[in-house]
Design a protein around this motif. Structure first.
Motif, mmCIF file in Angstrom:
data_model
loop_
_atom_site.group_PDB
_atom_site.id
_atom_site.type_symbol
_atom_site.label_atom_id
_atom_site.label_comp_id
_atom_site.label_asym_id
_atom_site.label_seq_id
_atom_site.Cartn_x
_atom_site.Cartn_y
_atom_site.Cartn_z
ATOM 1 N N ASP A 302 85.442 44.427 43.485
ATOM 2 C CA ASP A 302 84.799 44.374 42.170
ATOM 3 C C ASP A 302 83.282 44.222 42.300
ATOM 4 O O ASP A 302 82.521 44.799 41.523
ATOM 5 C CB ASP A 302 85.360 43.219 41.344
ATOM 6 C CG ASP A 302 86.802 43.469 40.910
ATOM 7 O OD1 ASP A 302 87.235 44.632 40.936
ATOM 8 O OD2 ASP A 302 87.492 42.487 40.572
ATOM 9 N N SER A 303 82.856 43.442 43.292
ATOM 10 C CA SER A 303 81.415 43.191 43.445
ATOM 11 C C SER A 303 80.647 44.446 43.836
ATOM 12 O O SER A 303 79.440 44.533 43.614
ATOM 13 C CB SER A 303 81.178 42.099 44.494
ATOM 14 O OG SER A 303 81.411 42.586 45.814
ATOM 15 N N LEU A 304 81.338 45.428 44.418
ATOM 16 C CA LEU A 304 80.653 46.660 44.810
ATOM 17 C C LEU A 304 80.074 47.383 43.599
ATOM 18 O O LEU A 304 79.073 48.096 43.716
ATOM 19 C CB LEU A 304 81.615 47.587 45.557
ATOM 20 C CG LEU A 304 82.183 47.063 46.876
ATOM 21 C CD1 LEU A 304 83.173 48.062 47.459
ATOM 22 C CD2 LEU A 304 81.062 46.792 47.866
ATOM 23 N N GLY A 305 80.690 47.208 42.433
ATOM 24 C CA GLY A 305 80.223 47.880 41.240
ATOM 25 C C GLY A 305 78.818 47.497 40.839
ATOM 26 O O GLY A 305 78.110 48.291 40.211
ATOM 27 N N PRO A 309 74.817 49.771 43.141
ATOM 28 C CA PRO A 309 73.672 50.270 42.372
ATOM 29 C C PRO A 309 72.375 49.533 42.691
ATOM 30 O O PRO A 309 71.299 50.135 42.676
ATOM 31 C CB PRO A 309 74.110 50.046 40.916
ATOM 32 C CG PRO A 309 75.598 50.096 40.954
ATOM 33 C CD PRO A 309 75.966 49.443 42.262
ATOM 34 N N GLU A 310 72.469 48.211 42.945
ATOM 35 C CA GLU A 310 71.267 47.468 43.320
ATOM 36 C C GLU A 310 70.684 48.006 44.621
ATOM 37 O O GLU A 310 69.461 48.179 44.746
ATOM 38 C CB GLU A 310 71.598 45.984 43.481
ATOM 39 C CG GLU A 310 71.878 45.260 42.175
ATOM 40 C CD GLU A 310 72.243 43.811 42.395
ATOM 41 O OE1 GLU A 310 72.187 43.358 43.565
ATOM 42 O OE2 GLU A 310 72.591 43.128 41.420
ATOM 43 N N SER A 313 69.106 51.336 43.979
ATOM 44 C CA SER A 313 67.795 51.177 43.331
ATOM 45 C C SER A 313 66.719 50.807 44.346
ATOM 46 O O SER A 313 65.582 51.281 44.260
ATOM 47 C CB SER A 313 67.879 50.101 42.241
ATOM 48 O OG SER A 313 68.757 50.495 41.211
ATOM 49 N N ALA A 314 67.084 49.962 45.294
ATOM 50 C CA ALA A 314 66.122 49.598 46.344
ATOM 51 C C ALA A 314 65.763 50.810 47.190
ATOM 52 O O ALA A 314 64.601 50.987 47.590
ATOM 53 C CB ALA A 314 66.700 48.487 47.226
ATOM 54 N N VAL A 315 66.758 51.651 47.483
ATOM 55 C CA VAL A 315 66.499 52.883 48.240
ATOM 56 C C VAL A 315 65.562 53.790 47.446
ATOM 57 O O VAL A 315 64.624 54.376 47.996
ATOM 58 C CB VAL A 315 67.819 53.609 48.558
ATOM 59 C CG1 VAL A 315 67.554 54.988 49.138
ATOM 60 C CG2 VAL A 315 68.656 52.786 49.526
ATOM 61 N N ALA A 316 65.809 53.908 46.134
ATOM 62 C CA ALA A 316 64.949 54.745 45.291
ATOM 63 C C ALA A 316 63.525 54.205 45.270
ATOM 64 O O ALA A 316 62.557 54.980 45.300
ATOM 65 C CB ALA A 316 65.524 54.801 43.877
ATOM 66 N N ALA A 317 63.387 52.884 45.213
ATOM 67 C CA ALA A 317 62.050 52.288 45.223
ATOM 68 C C ALA A 317 61.335 52.568 46.538
ATOM 69 O O ALA A 317 60.119 52.815 46.560
ATOM 70 C CB ALA A 317 62.154 50.778 44.982
#
Length: 536
Positions: A302-305, A309-310, A313-317
């Protein structure tokens, strides 16, 4: 009852997601990067050490990891639960350096291989040899600095249960703290041990909150509580747990006893009987076991959800920052390239010694001398452009936190030599063009190739100041030949300048390119999570 889905498709999706997490690189020192790196490490630890192996082998023994602060009595607790000293306890801190896993002999095969904790090399000594090695001054396993897991087998431990004594979560040794966090991530059951004097410390509570976040099966042990304050401290600890939303967590209290200190002692069986009974029940009762294992496994799933994404987002940053750094370099060199071309059109090369040589040519200067001075002046102009571009880059990068991972451009002593060599090669190409044009001339007396080359270079680089060079070139080889030669020469000037500046620009970008900060991992992480969610 919580049940586990162990379909092959789910395991394949998890394995693919794990590979995507492993491929993530977060090298740029952005504000959120340390947290993202920790998230990546925790994800890999939970996937490699727990979730994937648990789903592949749901029948494997239940693993309870005993974790806690320095001096909490973890090793004494483990020794007391199994009825003999299997993990070294003592007054020196940190005591537990090599994690010790204890299981029933029939369960040894589950842990002798690399099913769980694959990064730890397995070592084991028959009972008594580890103690005698220490008594004789021999190095115990792990003293060589390798990451190891010592396996002990004890027949008194129930089949289907394994206890893992982890290093201190607040150890002064960084490697111990890191390993402790990894081991906790491998647990079916987290057993958090604290003491009457340290139950309000921040680090244990961080782990407790993490366990709550992941919905892990959790037990707390309040150890070494003096009899005089046992009731008071127990109530205070229970109140803290309730306020933290952990009031339903099983809580065991162990009083302070003579055996609690000094190392080597075993607590009376009555002191650990409630905890021992809880563990035995969750091993022997299928429903309780399924509940404990399933809760932790599904909590991680469940925590993977939210965690994936976090991380995405860090990869995108990271990629956005790399794009900004790259754009600063490209913009600086693009601007300087435009400025150099403008300066060439204005005849900036025909200045100083080059202008003196041109005015004295051919009476007071030879063609070779004129070519030398023009080449040196062009090289100096390009060197100034490179230095100006580097200043622009340094100024832009100083405003970027991400630039801390790559060196700022500094005066490059070898740049002048590289640029000089490139200009000399370009000069030689123009001389060869002049030689070819002269060789193909139908004049009875062919013009001097060196003179043609000198006039050509002066016409290309001198701007309005060297208008006469073009006229003299046309008189020597004819208007059509002169026009053809100048057209080819102009192409060479443009391509040469572009190549030189591009080479210097690429050298500035090389350290950034080496970090391999690309946009693909973000999309791959989201896609892998999407596949996993569909399989669930």
């Amino acid at each position: 009852m919580v049940t586990l889905d162990v379909r092959p498709q789910l395991i394949d999706a998890l394995s693919a997601l794990r590979d995507r997490v492993a491929s993530v690189r977060l090298p740029l020192p952005l504000p959120g990067a340390p947290r993202a790196r920790q998230t990546r490490a925790e994800l890999l630890a939970q996937l490699d050490d727990y979730l994937v192996p648990r789903l592949k082998a749901p029948e494997a023994p239940l693993l309870a990891v005993i974790g806690g602060s320095t001096g909490a009595g973890k090793s004494t607790l483990v020794n007391s639960l199994v009825g003999r000293q299997v993990s070294e306890a003592g007054v020196l801190r940190p005591t537990t350096r090599v994690p010790v896993l204890v299981c029933h002999p029939d369960d040894h095969h589950w842990f002798a291989g690399m099913r769980v904790l694959p990064d730890l090399m397995r070592v084991w000594l028959p009972h008594g040899e580890a103690e005698s090695a220490r008594d004789d001054g021999e190095p115990a396993p792990g003293d060589g600095g390798q990451r190891e897991l010592r396996i002990e087998t004890v027949a008194t431990l129930p089949r289907g249960l394994a206890l893992l004594d982890a290093p201190d979560i607040d150890s002064l040794v960084v490697e111990n703290r890191t390993l402790a966090a990894e081991l906790v991530c491998a647990a079916d059951v987290w057993v958090m041990v604290t003491t009457a004097s340290r139950y309000a410390d921040a680090i244990p509570w961080h782990l407790l909150r993490t366990a709550k976040q992941y919905k892990a099966t959790l037990i707390t042990v309040l150890d070494r509580v003096p009899h005089q304050v046992l009731t008071e401290v127990s109530h205070q600890y229970a109140a803290l747990l309730t306020r933290a939303g952990l009031g339903e967590v099983p809580r065991f209290t162990v009083p302070e006893l003579p055996e609690s200190t000094g190392g080597g002692g075993l607590l009376p069986a009555s002191a650990v009987a409630p905890l021992q009974a809880w563990l035995a029940h969750h091993v022997q009762d299928p429903a309780a076991r399924q509940q404990a294992v399933g809760r932790t496994a599904l909590g991680v799933l469940d925590s993977l959800g939210s965690r994936m994404p976090e991380l995405a987002s860090a990869v995108a940053a990271q990629h956005a920052a790399a794009v900004r750094l790259t754009a600063a370099v490209e913009d600086a060199y693009r601007r300087e390239g435009t400025r150099v071309r403008t300066r060439l059109d204005q005849g900036a090369v025909l200045a100083g010694d080059a202008l003196t040589r041109w005015r004295g040519y051919p009476l007071d200067a030879t063609a070779d001398e004129l070519l030398d001075s023009l080449a040196e002046s062009l090289a100096a102009l390009i060197q100034c452009a490179v230095a100006a571009a580097d200043e622009r880059i340094a100024e832009a990068w100083r405003r970027e936190p991400a630039a801390g991972a790559v060196p700022l451009p500094v005066p490059d002593r070898e740049a002048a030599e590289r640029i000089g060599m490139a200009v000399r090669r370009w000069r030689r190409v123009l001389e060869e063009l002049a030689e070819e044009e002269v060789a193909g001339s139908d004049q009875q007396t062919p013009p001097d190739a060196d003179a043609v080359a000198a006039l050509l270079v002066a016409a290309l680089l001198g701007g309005k100041r060297a208008r006469a060079a073009g006229e003299r070139l046309a008189r020597r080889i004819g208007a059509q030949s002169a026009l053809r030669l100048r057209d080819r020469g102009n192409e060479l000037v443009g391509s040469h300048l572009e190549q030189v500046l591009k080479a210097e620009r690429d050298r500035r970008l090389a350290p950034l390119d080496a970090l391999e900060v690309t946009p693909e991992p973000q999309a791959e992480l989201i896609a892998a999570l999407s596949v996993l969610q569909k399989e669930r």
